[in-house]
Design a protein around this motif. Structure first.
Motif, short mmCIF file in Angstrom:
data_model
loop_
_atom_site.label_atom_id
_atom_site.label_comp_id
_atom_site.label_asym_id
_atom_site.label_seq_id
_atom_site.Cartn_x
_atom_site.Cartn_y
_atom_site.Cartn_z
N LEU A 55 0.92 -1.55 0.05
CA LEU A 55 0.25 0.46 -0.19
C LEU A 55 0.59 1.50 0.20
O LEU A 55 0.22 2.30 -0.47
N GLY A 56 1.99 1.71 1.08
CA GLY A 56 3.00 2.86 0.61
C GLY A 56 3.70 3.02 -0.97
O GLY A 56 3.76 3.26 -1.07
N GLU A 57 3.83 1.41 -0.90
CA GLU A 57 4.24 1.77 -2.42
C GLU A 57 3.10 2.12 -3.91
O GLU A 57 4.01 3.45 -4.71
N ALA A 58 1.93 1.64 -3.24
CA ALA A 58 1.03 2.37 -4.27
C ALA A 58 1.26 3.40 -3.93
O ALA A 58 0.91 4.56 -5.14
N GLN A 59 1.01 4.34 -2.98
CA GLN A 59 0.94 5.82 -2.38
C GLN A 59 2.06 6.33 -3.23
O GLN A 59 1.58 7.35 -3.21
N ASN A 60 3.11 5.90 -3.02
CA ASN A 60 3.89 6.19 -3.65
C ASN A 60 4.33 6.73 -5.25
O ASN A 60 4.11 7.94 -5.40
N ALA A 61 3.82 5.85 -5.79
CA ALA A 61 3.33 5.69 -6.77
C ALA A 61 2.21 6.97 -8.06
O ALA A 61 2.46 7.34 -8.62
N PHE A 62 1.02 6.69 -6.81
CA PHE A 62 0.59 7.78 -6.98
C PHE A 62 1.08 8.96 -6.76
O PHE A 62 0.46 9.94 -7.86
N LYS A 63 1.28 9.83 -6.48
CA LYS A 63 2.02 10.68 -5.63
C LYS A 63 2.97 11.36 -7.16
O LYS A 63 3.04 12.27 -7.91
N ARG A 64 3.73 10.39 -7.66
CA ARG A 64 4.45 10.25 -8.60
C ARG A 64 3.76 11.31 -9.89
O ARG A 64 4.30 11.50 -10.43
N LEU A 65 2.91 9.99 -10.25
CA LEU A 65 2.58 9.94 -11.46
C LEU A 65 1.50 11.40 -11.50
O LEU A 65 1.17 11.84 -12.93
N ALA A 66 1.11 11.76 -10.19
CA ALA A 66 0.41 12.97 -10.61
C ALA A 66 0.60 14.15 -10.76
O ALA A 66 0.23 14.94 -11.28
N ALA A 67 2.00 14.17 -10.77
CA ALA A 67 2.91 15.03 -11.05
C ALA A 67 3.02 15.54 -12.23
O ALA A 67 3.45 15.82 -13.76
N VAL A 68 2.77 14.39 -13.78
CA VAL A 68 2.69 13.72 -14.70
C VAL A 68 1.11 13.91 -15.10
O VAL A 68 0.85 13.64 -16.54
N GLY A 69 0.12 14.17 -14.35
CA GLY A 69 -0.80 13.45 -15.04
C GLY A 69 -1.31 12.01 -15.75
O GLY A 69 -1.91 11.65 -16.71
N ARG A 70 -1.32 11.15 -15.04
CA ARG A 70 -0.79 9.87 -15.76
C ARG A 70 -1.30 9.18 -13.72
O ARG A 70 -1.29 9.08 -12.95
N SER A 71 -2.05 7.82 -14.86
CA SER A 71 -2.93 6.99 -13.76
C SER A 71 -1.30 5.75 -13.09
O SER A 71 -0.94 5.53 -13.96
N LEU A 72 -1.97 5.04 -12.31
CA LEU A 72 -1.04 4.49 -12.15
C LEU A 72 -1.37 2.72 -12.76
O LEU A 72 -0.77 2.02 -13.61
N THR A 73 -2.45 2.42 -13.35
CA THR A 73 -3.08 1.36 -14.76
C THR A 73 -2.35 1.81 -16.04
O THR A 73 -1.45 1.04 -16.47
N GLU A 74 -1.99 3.70 -16.02
CA GLU A 74 -1.48 3.49 -17.41
C GLU A 74 -0.38 3.43 -17.35
O GLU A 74 1.03 2.59 -18.45
N ALA A 75 0.43 3.53 -16.45
CA ALA A 75 2.18 3.08 -16.05
C ALA A 75 2.33 2.04 -15.59
O ALA A 75 2.89 1.75 -17.02
N VAL A 76 1.39 0.44 -15.64
CA VAL A 76 1.78 -0.37 -15.84
C VAL A 76 1.37 -1.25 -17.21
O VAL A 76 2.14 -1.94 -17.59
N ASP A 77 0.50 -0.10 -17.85
CA ASP A 77 0.18 -0.90 -18.74
C ASP A 77 0.94 -0.62 -20.15
O ASP A 77 1.63 -1.07 -20.73
N TYR A 78 1.96 0.88 -20.09
CA TYR A 78 3.24 1.02 -20.36
C TYR A 78 3.83 0.30 -20.25
O TYR A 78 5.02 -0.57 -21.52
#
Length: 434
Positions: free
Chosen positions: A106-129
């Protein structure tokens, strides 16, 4: 018969001390074995969709913050840490399945959300890419495997001349020396650019290899062996032969001086390129944990090397002087490949190095190292190349005095002070971001 009154404890639990709780969330006060009162939050199955979760808090504010999110609460006595993301928000963003995750996940997911928010992308988009580019739908294939399949496919064409097949095989033979065992989906633009730059072929030959690689990548994309065509994004060379150039001692000094004055984040990368000869793609993937200043070595991991072969590069005296004040236990040594290229161009312009010699950092190292050692085998080992290529391309005539001056280029007197200020500012930025 007299009516039986409900116990007082039941009345207390029927009315929640926190207003507007989400469905399936309960909060109540209880007492532990030592007589100490505390607040318990219970996430029931209606909220989590599965298992029941319980968490205890010493204060009601701490419990409320855990549910809804509150950056102002801080109660270290019960292990509660301030967070801006409450359980209600987490459920809305990730769904009830998130409660099956462990705390580290859960902590890793929260960190991923914060980093992706800066570039306007979702976690699903990042994993799909990531999956699209590292695990292509058609499966992974090395360049050698695709080359065989490509030739077989071309042979099936009745109008494909034998001379064309022979030409492809000739190009593939050279390409496989560098990329034969590399999965096509992992061949990056920077790797291909570095390879073309080191070869120092004529512009026409470089263009021919780029066209060939682009054709192979198109073939692979149609079979889902890769998601993008890296060589197609590389600018085709102008068909005018120009001799490869290296930096003079004055230009090298000016470039480093500008890095110190205007962009300290580039110092380590530029110094390593000049005095250790790493490829741009290698130094941009380098981590401080891979640099041993006490043992005076830099380890280029096989996963990061263009040739996919691990090698150990020596840290010379002047490189040690440049790196020691900057050293950290871990973290990226230089900006990413694209940012590094842009910043390097700016530094070159500021230092009035025009025109900028192609692959100037690595070429300067190769020429000066070979001139100092007169040993193509040692130079090849340092640069991750073949002795034949070193002898052919890196034995530019550099005067002995220039070579001696090159290996004595030292940081300016105020260097340590500049670096300390830069590192402090970097730490403050990281703390603010956290």
């Amino acid at each position: 018969m007299f009516p039986v009154e409900a116990p007082a404890k039941q009345e207390k639990k029927s009315r929640s001390p926190i207003a507007k709780l989400p469905r399936g969330v309960a909060v109540f006060q209880t007492v532990n074995g030592n007589g100490r009162e505390y607040w318990r939050v219970r996430l029931n199955k209606k909220f989590t969709g599965g298992k029941v979760l319980k968490k205890n808090f010493s204060t009601l504010d701490a419990a409320r913050s855990w549910i809804f999110g509150d950056s102002k609460t801080d109660s270290q006595a019960d292990g509660f840490k301030t967070t801006e993301i409450g359980q209600e928000t987490i459920k809305k963003q990730l769904g009830a399945a998130v409660f099956d995750l462990t705390s580290p996940q859960l902590g890793e997911a929260q960190n991923a959300f914060k980093r992706l928010a800066a570039v306007g992308r979702s976690l699903t988009e990042a994993v799909d890419y990531f999956l699209k580019h590292t695990l292509p739908a058609g499966g992974t294939r090395t360049f050698t495997q695709i080359a065989v399949e490509f030739i077989q496919h071309r042979r099936s064409f009745k109008d494909c001349k034998a001379r064309t097949i022979t030409q492809y095989e000739s190009y593939f033979k050279v390409i496989k020396e560098e990329f034969g065992d590399v999965n096509l989906s992992e061949m990056k633009r920077a790797d291909i650019e570095d390879w073309l730059g080191e070869a120092e072929w004529s512009p026409r030959t470089r263009k021919n290899y780029l066209v060939t690689l682009t054709t192979v990548f198109n073939f692979a994309m149609k079979r889902d062996y890769c998601a993008s065509n890296a060589p197609a994004t590389i600018e085709r060379p102008i068909l005018d032969d120009k001799p490869a150039g290296i930096l003079t001692v004055e230009q090298t000094t000016a470039l480093l001086k500008k890095a110190v004055e205007t962009c300290p984040a580039m110092i380590a990368g530029v110094a390593i390129g000049l005095f250790a000869g790493l490829r741009r793609s290698e130094l941009c993937a380098l981590d401080w944990s891979e640099i041993d200043l006490q043992g005076r070595t830099i380890v280029v991991q096989g996963t990061k090397a263009k040739t996919r072969r691990r090698r150990v590069v020596a840290v010379c005296d002047n490189l040690l002087a440049w790196l020691k004040p900057l050293a950290r236990k871990a973290g990226p040594v230089a900006p990413n490949v694209d940012a590094f290229g842009e910043k390097l161009k700016q530094l070159a312009d500021d230092a009035e190095i025009t025109p900028w010699p192609h692959n100037a950092l690595r070429h300067s190292f190769g020429s000066c190292f070979y001139a100092r050692t007169k040993n193509e085998n040692l130079t090849a080992a340092e640069m991750g190349n073949t002795p034949q290529m070193i002898f052919k391309h890196y034995r530019a005539l550099v005067k002995a005095k220039e070579v001696e001056r090159f290996w004595k280029i030292q940081p300016p007197k105020d260097y340590r002070k500049v670096v300390e200020s830069y590192l402090q500012e970097t730490e403050r930025s990281f703390a603010a971001a956290a």
